[in-house]
Design an enzyme around this catalytic site. Structure first.
Site, PDB file in Angstrom:
ATOM      1  N   HIS A  16       0.807  -1.232   0.000  1.00  0.00           N
ATOM      2  CA  HIS A  16       0.000   0.000   0.000  1.00  0.00           C
ATOM      3  C   HIS A  16       0.844   1.288   0.000  1.00  0.00           C
ATOM      4  O   HIS A  16       0.728   2.165   0.848  1.00  0.00           O
ATOM      5  CB  HIS A  16      -1.106  -0.006   1.051  1.00  0.00           C
ATOM      6  CG  HIS A  16      -0.763  -0.142   2.508  1.00  0.00           C
ATOM      7  ND1 HIS A  16       0.190   0.619   3.130  1.00  0.00           N
ATOM      8  CD2 HIS A  16      -1.305  -0.929   3.464  1.00  0.00           C
ATOM      9  CE1 HIS A  16       0.218   0.303   4.411  1.00  0.00           C
ATOM     10  NE2 HIS A  16      -0.665  -0.641   4.632  1.00  0.00           N
ATOM     11  N   HIS A  55      -5.402  -9.022  14.350  1.00  0.00           N
ATOM     12  CA  HIS A  55      -5.450  -7.792  13.535  1.00  0.00           C
ATOM     13  C   HIS A  55      -6.230  -8.101  12.260  1.00  0.00           C
ATOM     14  O   HIS A  55      -5.942  -9.088  11.584  1.00  0.00           O
ATOM     15  CB  HIS A  55      -4.006  -7.378  13.221  1.00  0.00           C
ATOM     16  CG  HIS A  55      -3.867  -6.145  12.398  1.00  0.00           C
ATOM     17  ND1 HIS A  55      -4.814  -5.145  12.352  1.00  0.00           N
ATOM     18  CD2 HIS A  55      -2.860  -5.718  11.580  1.00  0.00           C
ATOM     19  CE1 HIS A  55      -4.404  -4.190  11.541  1.00  0.00           C
ATOM     20  NE2 HIS A  55      -3.228  -4.516  11.065  1.00  0.00           N
ATOM     21  N   GLU A  60      -6.498  -6.356   9.394  1.00  0.00           N
ATOM     22  CA  GLU A  60      -6.050  -5.896   8.073  1.00  0.00           C
ATOM     23  C   GLU A  60      -5.858  -7.125   7.180  1.00  0.00           C
ATOM     24  O   GLU A  60      -5.444  -8.199   7.639  1.00  0.00           O
ATOM     25  CB  GLU A  60      -4.755  -5.073   8.175  1.00  0.00           C
ATOM     26  CG  GLU A  60      -4.495  -4.312   6.885  1.00  0.00           C
ATOM     27  CD  GLU A  60      -3.481  -3.166   7.003  1.00  0.00           C
ATOM     28  OE1 GLU A  60      -2.848  -3.017   8.065  1.00  0.00           O
ATOM     29  OE2 GLU A  60      -3.328  -2.428   6.007  1.00  0.00           O
ATOM     30  N   ASP A 114      -3.886  -8.388   5.086  1.00  0.00           N
ATOM     31  CA  ASP A 114      -2.688  -9.225   4.950  1.00  0.00           C
ATOM     32  C   ASP A 114      -2.677 -10.325   6.023  1.00  0.00           C
ATOM     33  O   ASP A 114      -1.929 -11.297   5.902  1.00  0.00           O
ATOM     34  CB  ASP A 114      -1.396  -8.387   4.991  1.00  0.00           C
ATOM     35  CG  ASP A 114      -1.362  -7.335   6.081  1.00  0.00           C
ATOM     36  OD1 ASP A 114      -2.433  -6.894   6.520  1.00  0.00           O
ATOM     37  OD2 ASP A 114      -0.261  -6.953   6.491  1.00  0.00           O
ATOM     38  N   HIS A 129      -1.731  -0.833  14.843  1.00  0.00           N
ATOM     39  CA  HIS A 129      -1.934   0.469  14.246  1.00  0.00           C
ATOM     40  C   HIS A 129      -3.359   0.661  13.733  1.00  0.00           C
ATOM     41  O   HIS A 129      -3.650   1.667  13.047  1.00  0.00           O
ATOM     42  CB  HIS A 129      -0.902   0.691  13.117  1.00  0.00           C
ATOM     43  CG  HIS A 129      -1.126  -0.175  11.904  1.00  0.00           C
ATOM     44  ND1 HIS A 129      -1.413   0.375  10.674  1.00  0.00           N
ATOM     45  CD2 HIS A 129      -1.161  -1.505  11.735  1.00  0.00           C
ATOM     46  CE1 HIS A 129      -1.567  -0.591   9.786  1.00  0.00           C
ATOM     47  NE2 HIS A 129      -1.432  -1.740  10.409  1.00  0.00           N
ATOM     48  N   ASP A 161       1.445  -6.747  13.988  1.00  0.00           N
ATOM     49  CA  ASP A 161       2.362  -5.926  13.189  1.00  0.00           C
ATOM     50  C   ASP A 161       3.560  -5.412  13.999  1.00  0.00           C
ATOM     51  O   ASP A 161       4.590  -5.041  13.417  1.00  0.00           O
ATOM     52  CB  ASP A 161       1.622  -4.715  12.600  1.00  0.00           C
ATOM     53  CG  ASP A 161       0.822  -5.054  11.351  1.00  0.00           C
ATOM     54  OD1 ASP A 161       1.121  -6.080  10.712  1.00  0.00           O
ATOM     55  OD2 ASP A 161      -0.097  -4.295  11.013  1.00  0.00           O
ATOM     56  N   TYR A 182       9.919  -0.208   8.579  1.00  0.00           N
ATOM     57  CA  TYR A 182       8.562  -0.612   8.958  1.00  0.00           C
ATOM     58  C   TYR A 182       7.993   0.373   9.985  1.00  0.00           C
ATOM     59  O   TYR A 182       6.861   0.845   9.861  1.00  0.00           O
ATOM     60  CB  TYR A 182       8.577  -2.037   9.526  1.00  0.00           C
ATOM     61  CG  TYR A 182       7.198  -2.622   9.651  1.00  0.00           C
ATOM     62  CD1 TYR A 182       6.647  -3.359   8.605  1.00  0.00           C
ATOM     63  CD2 TYR A 182       6.428  -2.407  10.783  1.00  0.00           C
ATOM     64  CE1 TYR A 182       5.378  -3.874   8.697  1.00  0.00           C
ATOM     65  CE2 TYR A 182       5.159  -2.908  10.880  1.00  0.00           C
ATOM     66  CZ  TYR A 182       4.634  -3.650   9.837  1.00  0.00           C
ATOM     67  OH  TYR A 182       3.354  -4.146   9.939  1.00  0.00           O
ATOM     68  N   HIS A 207       5.074 -10.012  10.445  1.00  0.00           N
ATOM     69  CA  HIS A 207       5.850  -9.838   9.203  1.00  0.00           C
ATOM     70  C   HIS A 207       7.330 -10.055   9.498  1.00  0.00           C
ATOM     71  O   HIS A 207       7.846  -9.536  10.505  1.00  0.00           O
ATOM     72  CB  HIS A 207       5.714  -8.417   8.652  1.00  0.00           C
ATOM     73  CG  HIS A 207       4.336  -8.054   8.200  1.00  0.00           C
ATOM     74  ND1 HIS A 207       3.755  -8.569   7.065  1.00  0.00           N
ATOM     75  CD2 HIS A 207       3.413  -7.210   8.731  1.00  0.00           C
ATOM     76  CE1 HIS A 207       2.538  -8.055   6.923  1.00  0.00           C
ATOM     77  NE2 HIS A 207       2.305  -7.232   7.921  1.00  0.00           N
TER      78      HIS A 207
END
Ligand code: FEO
Length: 404
Positions: free
Chosen positions: A28, A82, A84, A86, A148, A167, A195, A228
């Site tokens: 993104h 989370h 999101e 991904d 986040h 994250d 990151y 990640h």
């Protein structure tokens, strides 16, 4: 059945079952030259538990890694730290495939997953500090709201002292190695900083609070299993926690970033003369031309800088598009404690440098100059003024650093 993808043992009965995305180069808008991983974890307790899933196209890879140690159908619980995509993209299909007894998320996570996937399966909300028995093991949840996303939480497993940190402590770094201590330290630190700068920087005060909260809880973290990149274990945990504390504090250093774009080389000449002045004044300098350096690398350099100088030529009475792109990006990421200046060349309208200075002011950059301009092509006198500006910024930087 033989599986093409294998799980990696992280600790006793805990496995990494994520996916490696060797090819992603744009996350993104964040340039990811080393790819990334989407980490998911399997806890082989009485209630077999999957923590997070992966981006939708990697579902088969994740389920194959799960199947290399246990029948995916035996998964009882799924925890979404989370929402999101991904980490949740394949969640609907995984729920369909494994039919878990229960799926858990934070209160905000329940709302976010519902808004993403409109699921039929109930998602059970868990609260900050709540525990979940897996039979022979117990998990506890630590809400990290807005770190986040509003839904973000971490999951802690005592005994092995594993913090599944979503994250937090992540890196976009694809590798065949699964642990930070197996990877070149300099690469790792750059990617962890990148990151932080591109994802967590605007939330720095919350990062500081979260680190204090974890300290207050008195929990030991032997393994930080992030979502990640490589997993942090042993001394590396303290190291990454220390780096997060440092990055979140954003104390100014004597480093200056000069970011600019140029049409016919005039703003480039100004940038180089400013850099000379900065160097002469004792600052360490990074000069970054915007069509040579990606915005996500520039903000990474800004992360540990004390000064930001932005240069733009005038294009149709506006700043150059790449400069607008950088400033929009930087403004959202809210770097703190910067001194700086705007500069640039113009033909017949000087207003653009004021536009740049205006945005830097909105970003609370302490401007050392109202904006330095040069008409068409800077002559020696103009370049000497650029050099002087560099010296003045370096001096202000010295003062700011000594007071910090
Ligand atoms: Fe890795 Fe916020 O998702």
């Amino acid at each position: 059945m033989r599986e093409a993808w294998k799980a990696t043992n992280v600790a006793d009965d805990i496995y990494w079952v994520g996916a490696i995305d060797w090819s992603i180069r744009d996350f993104h808008g964040y340039q990811t030259p080393r790819g990334s991983t989407y980490n998911a974890y399997l806890v082989l307790a009485d209630k077999v538990t999957l923590i997070d899933t992966v981006k939708a196209p990697f579902k088969q890879e994740m389920l194959s890694r799960v199947a290399s140690v246990v029948d995916p159908g035996s998964i009882s619980y799924i925890i979404s730290n989370h929402s999101e995509m991904d980490h949740s993209g394949c969640l609907p299909e995984v729920i369909e495939a494994v039919q878990p007894e229960k799926v858990f998320a934070s209160t905000m996570g329940v709302k976010a997953l519902s808004a993403h996937f409109h699921l039929d399966h109930e998602i059970v909300a868990v609260k900050d500090g709540e525990t979940l028995s897996l039979g022979n093991r117990e998990l506890s949840f630590v809400e990290t709201r807005m770190l986040h996303w509003p839904d973000s939480m971490m999951t802690y497993l005592p005994g092995e002292n594993v913090l599944f940190s979503q994250d937090g402590f992540g890196t976009h770094l694809a590798s065949s190695e699964r642990f930070a201590d197996e990877i070149d330290e300099a690469i790792l630190e750059w990617e962890a900083a990148k990151y932080f700068a591109n994802i967590l920087l605007p939330l720095s005060p919350l990062v500081t609070k979260a680190l204090q909260k974890v300290e207050k809880l008195g929990i030991t973290i032997d393994i930080a299993a992030c979502d990640h990149g490589p997993i942090w274990r042993g001394d590396d945990v303290e190291k990454i926690v220390g780096l997060y504390g440092k990055w979140a504090a954003q104390k100014p250093t004597n480093k200056a970033v000069v970011a600019y774009d140029t049409m016919w080389g005039s703003t480039a000449s100004m940038a180089r003369a400013i850099a000379e002045g900065l160097t002469a004044g004792g600052a360490s300098v990074q000069v970054m031309q915007l069509r040579a350096c990606h915005r996500s690398d520039i903000v990474t350099e800004v992360l540990d800088a004390g000064a930001l100088l932005v240069g733009s030529p005038n294009l149709n009475n506006n700043m150059f598009p790449t400069v607008a792109d950088l400033l929009t990006y930087l403004k959202g990421l809210k770097p703190q404690n910067l001194v700086g200046a705007a500069f640039g060349s113009y033909g017949w309208n000087q207003a653009v440098v004021k536009q740049v200075a205006g945005i830097l002011t909105e970003m609370k950059v302490d401007l050392v100059d109202e904006g330095l301009t040069a008409q068409y092509v800077p002559d020696n006198e103009s370049l000497a003024q650029c050099y002087d500006l560099g010296v003045r910024v370096a001096e202000r930087l010295k003062q700011v650093c000594s007071e910090a």
